[in-house]
Scaffold this motif. Structure first.
Motif, PDB file in Angstrom:
ATOM      1  N   ALA A 107      42.098  35.212  44.518  1.00 25.79           N
ATOM      2  CA  ALA A 107      41.150  36.346  43.969  1.00 25.79           C
ATOM      3  C   ALA A 107      41.289  37.525  44.844  1.00 25.79           C
ATOM      4  CB  ALA A 107      39.781  35.942  43.542  1.00 25.79           C
ATOM      5  N   PHE A 108      41.037  37.314  46.044  1.00 25.29           N
ATOM      6  CA  PHE A 108      40.759  38.486  47.187  1.00 25.29           C
ATOM      7  C   PHE A 108      41.983  39.203  47.345  1.00 25.29           C
ATOM      8  CE2 PHE A 108      40.087  40.906  50.827  1.00 25.29           C
ATOM      9  CZ  PHE A 108      38.635  41.424  50.820  1.00 25.29           C
ATOM     10  N   ASP A 109      43.446  38.762  46.958  1.00 26.41           N
ATOM     11  CA  ASP A 109      44.725  39.164  47.130  1.00 26.41           C
ATOM     12  C   ASP A 109      44.474  40.215  46.030  1.00 26.41           C
ATOM     13  OD1 ASP A 109      45.530  38.126  49.235  1.00 26.41           O
ATOM     14  OD2 ASP A 109      46.822  36.578  47.982  1.00 26.41           O
ATOM     15  N   ARG A 110      43.933  39.971  44.801  1.00 21.71           N
ATOM     16  CA  ARG A 110      43.990  40.840  43.588  1.00 21.71           C
ATOM     17  C   ARG A 110      43.070  41.867  43.825  1.00 21.71           C
ATOM     18  NH1 ARG A 110      41.907  38.086  37.874  1.00 21.71           N
ATOM     19  NH2 ARG A 110      41.602  40.133  36.813  1.00 21.71           N
ATOM     20  N   ILE A 111      41.858  41.589  44.707  1.00 21.37           N
ATOM     21  CA  ILE A 111      41.002  42.965  44.819  1.00 21.37           C
ATOM     22  C   ILE A 111      42.076  43.951  45.753  1.00 21.37           C
ATOM     23  CG2 ILE A 111      39.112  43.609  46.282  1.00 21.37           C
ATOM     24  CD1 ILE A 111      37.759  40.845  45.346  1.00 21.37           C
ATOM     25  N   LEU A 112      42.770  43.250  46.758  1.00 25.77           N
ATOM     26  CA  LEU A 112      43.587  44.181  47.613  1.00 25.77           C
ATOM     27  C   LEU A 112      44.488  45.137  46.533  1.00 25.77           C
ATOM     28  CD1 LEU A 112      44.426  41.632  50.446  1.00 25.77           C
ATOM     29  CD2 LEU A 112      42.535  43.727  50.601  1.00 25.77           C
ATOM     30  N   GLY A 113      44.859  44.317  45.850  1.00 29.71           N
ATOM     31  CA  GLY A 113      46.001  45.254  44.837  1.00 29.71           C
ATOM     32  C   GLY A 113      45.465  46.260  44.053  1.00 29.71           C
ATOM     33  N   LEU A 114      43.968  45.953  43.501  1.00 32.98           N
ATOM     34  CA  LEU A 114      43.331  46.826  42.801  1.00 32.98           C
ATOM     35  C   LEU A 114      43.116  48.084  43.610  1.00 32.98           C
ATOM     36  CD1 LEU A 114      41.306  44.417  40.904  1.00 32.98           C
ATOM     37  CD2 LEU A 114      42.816  45.921  39.815  1.00 32.98           C
ATOM     38  N   PRO A 119      40.607  54.657  45.904  1.00 36.15           N
ATOM     39  CA  PRO A 119      40.276  54.926  47.204  1.00 36.15           C
ATOM     40  C   PRO A 119      38.932  54.443  47.654  1.00 36.15           C
ATOM     41  CG  PRO A 119      41.525  56.776  46.305  1.00 36.15           C
ATOM     42  CD  PRO A 119      41.419  55.670  45.205  1.00 36.15           C
ATOM     43  N   SER A 120      37.805  54.409  46.678  1.00 36.09           N
ATOM     44  CA  SER A 120      36.505  54.094  47.088  1.00 36.09           C
ATOM     45  C   SER A 120      36.557  52.558  47.221  1.00 36.09           C
ATOM     46  CB  SER A 120      35.526  54.611  46.005  1.00 36.09           C
ATOM     47  OG  SER A 120      35.907  54.031  44.598  1.00 36.09           O
ATOM     48  N   LEU A 121      37.257  51.777  46.490  1.00 37.77           N
ATOM     49  CA  LEU A 121      37.330  50.426  46.662  1.00 37.77           C
ATOM     50  C   LEU A 121      38.153  50.164  47.667  1.00 37.77           C
ATOM     51  CD1 LEU A 121      36.924  47.522  45.740  1.00 37.77           C
ATOM     52  CD2 LEU A 121      38.693  47.652  44.058  1.00 37.77           C
ATOM     53  N   GLN A 122      39.270  50.752  48.196  1.00 38.97           N
ATOM     54  CA  GLN A 122      39.748  50.511  49.820  1.00 38.97           C
ATOM     55  C   GLN A 122      39.019  50.872  50.818  1.00 38.97           C
ATOM     56  OE1 GLN A 122      43.175  49.638  49.892  1.00 38.97           O
ATOM     57  NE2 GLN A 122      42.728  49.273  51.969  1.00 38.97           N
ATOM     58  N   THR A 146      43.155  39.252  55.896  1.00 43.03           N
ATOM     59  CA  THR A 146      43.620  40.469  55.330  1.00 43.03           C
ATOM     60  C   THR A 146      43.171  41.691  55.502  1.00 43.03           C
ATOM     61  OG1 THR A 146      42.512  40.236  53.219  1.00 43.03           O
ATOM     62  CG2 THR A 146      44.884  39.382  53.356  1.00 43.03           C
ATOM     63  N   CYS A 147      41.739  41.897  56.008  1.00 42.03           N
ATOM     64  CA  CYS A 147      40.882  42.815  56.307  1.00 42.03           C
ATOM     65  C   CYS A 147      40.440  43.055  57.849  1.00 42.03           C
ATOM     66  CB  CYS A 147      39.931  43.253  55.174  1.00 42.03           C
ATOM     67  SG  CYS A 147      40.760  43.504  53.530  1.00 42.03           S
ATOM     68  N   PRO A 148      40.845  43.215  58.770  1.00 39.14           N
ATOM     69  CA  PRO A 148      40.336  43.104  60.056  1.00 39.14           C
ATOM     70  C   PRO A 148      39.078  43.782  60.262  1.00 39.14           C
ATOM     71  CG  PRO A 148      42.399  44.258  60.228  1.00 39.14           C
ATOM     72  CD  PRO A 148      42.518  43.720  58.741  1.00 39.14           C
ATOM     73  N   ASP A 149      38.791  44.829  59.321  1.00 33.18           N
ATOM     74  CA  ASP A 149      37.682  45.583  59.827  1.00 33.18           C
ATOM     75  C   ASP A 149      36.641  45.248  58.816  1.00 33.18           C
ATOM     76  OD1 ASP A 149      39.032  47.351  61.631  1.00 33.18           O
ATOM     77  OD2 ASP A 149      39.782  48.378  60.149  1.00 33.18           O
ATOM     78  N   LEU A 150      36.792  44.209  58.181  1.00 33.85           N
ATOM     79  CA  LEU A 150      35.567  43.568  57.181  1.00 33.85           C
ATOM     80  C   LEU A 150      34.885  42.405  57.889  1.00 33.85           C
ATOM     81  CD1 LEU A 150      34.749  44.099  54.082  1.00 33.85           C
ATOM     82  CD2 LEU A 150      36.360  42.385  53.546  1.00 33.85           C
ATOM     83  N   ASP A 151      33.510  42.674  57.803  1.00 28.32           N
ATOM     84  CA  ASP A 151      32.705  41.303  58.321  1.00 28.32           C
ATOM     85  C   ASP A 151      32.161  40.589  57.134  1.00 28.32           C
ATOM     86  OD1 ASP A 151      32.776  41.748  61.025  1.00 28.32           O
ATOM     87  OD2 ASP A 151      31.424  43.308  61.011  1.00 28.32           O
ATOM     88  N   ILE A 152      32.050  39.330  56.995  1.00 30.55           N
ATOM     89  CA  ILE A 152      31.756  38.553  55.847  1.00 30.55           C
ATOM     90  C   ILE A 152      30.421  37.814  55.884  1.00 30.55           C
ATOM     91  CG2 ILE A 152      32.767  37.025  54.253  1.00 30.55           C
ATOM     92  CD1 ILE A 152      35.200  38.392  56.280  1.00 30.55           C
TER      93      ILE A 152
END
Length: 288
Positions: A107-114, A119-122, A146-152
């Motif tokens: 599902a997160f790969d799908r978010i990446l595709g969207l 741009p605002s989602l990116q 996949t997102c090294p600048d994202l904390d979770i």
């Protein structure tokens, strides 16, 4: 038992075994080893099931097919063993929990595709991600990978799943960026904190869902995105029944995308979109 029913059950049992042989062959192609004589029989079984088509599969195609096959077996097996399980998310089956985690990570790969065309989602991928109902941590781990600048922040209330999540996160290279917590989303503290939130609506009754959206909106940053999936209702009548059954056994309700759109709009979300895919439909929007 009538002869027609007996014949049909025999056909379906044969199809299940064919699927198992196909899955076994794909696992062997992924690097698993087997006795030479057994492997030869597996190859013969695949040829009988698929002809020579399996030989044309590329390595990148194998992983998603294995996830689909695994989910079919573990979910069906759990339904067969425990048809009387209460309608709530209280699954303790280790294999089913891990299989669902592997499947959900896509599902997160799908978010990446969207995000690639939004741009605002990116931009939301450079901030803090709230993974509600993290389960065994599949989506959280994929987000970190996949997102090294994202904390979770990964939250759940089901202790058996959180124990597996802790093991999975500890075994990864991303433990420093994933915070696991036993927390009900309806008790989420206000922010602003999150740039992106994932809310799996298929596990929630309507009153809980409404509280969850309220809490996420209050905890999100200006411009923060919410992605709220629900199970897609297939055109195939039997698969539509299975989709509804999955939602009900998970403790959720059968919800339409339009209902989710209304809930998001009422809480101030804008740029609301519905993205339909075979398994899950995403209803998503951002705060102004």
């Amino acid at each position: 038992m009538s002869e027609a029913i007996s014949r049909r059950i025999h056909e379906l049992a044969r199809a299940a075994r064919m699927l198992a042989v196909i899955g076994a062959a794909l696992k062997l192609r992924s690097g698993a080893g087997a006795d030479a004589a057994i492997e030869e029989q597996i190859r013969d079984g695949v040829r009988l099931a698929l002809g020579d088509a399996a030989a044309d599969l590329g390595d990148a195609e194998i992983a998603p097919l294995l996830v689909e096959i695994e989910m079919a077996f573990v979910e069906s097996g759990e339904l067969f063993r425990k048809p009387d399980r209460t309608a709530s998310w209280k699954v303790e089956d280790h294999d089913l929990l891990q299989a669902m985690g592997r499947a959900s990570s896509k599902a997160f790969d799908r978010i990446l595709g969207l995000a690639a065309t939004r741009p605002s989602l990116q931009a939301a991928l450079d901030g803090m991600f709230l993974d509600v109902g993290t389960g065994v941590g599949g989506i959280a781990l994929r987000a970190a990978q996949t997102c090294p600048d994202l904390d979770i922040d990964a939250i759940d209330i089901w202790e058996p799943a959180l124990r597996l999540a802790a093991e999975n996160v500890a075994a990864s290279a991303h433990a420093g960026r994933i915070r696991l917590r036993r927390l009900d989303v309806t008790a989420l503290a206000p922010g602003p904190r999150y740039t992106l939130a994932w809310l799996p609506t298929m596990f929630m009754k309507r009153p809980v869902l409404e509280q969850a959206i309220d809490r996420i909106a209050a905890a999100s940053c200006s411009g923060g995105w919410l992605v709220a999936p629900l199970y897609t209702r297939p055109d195939d009548p039997f698969m539509a029944v299975m989709s509804s059954l999955r939602a009900l056994r998970s403790g959720g309700e059968i919800t339409q995308p339009a209902q989710l759109e209304t809930l998001l709009r009422a809480r101030g979300y804008v740029d609301i979109e519905v993205d339909v895919a075979p398994v899950a439909t995403f209803v998503m929007g951002r705060l102004p």
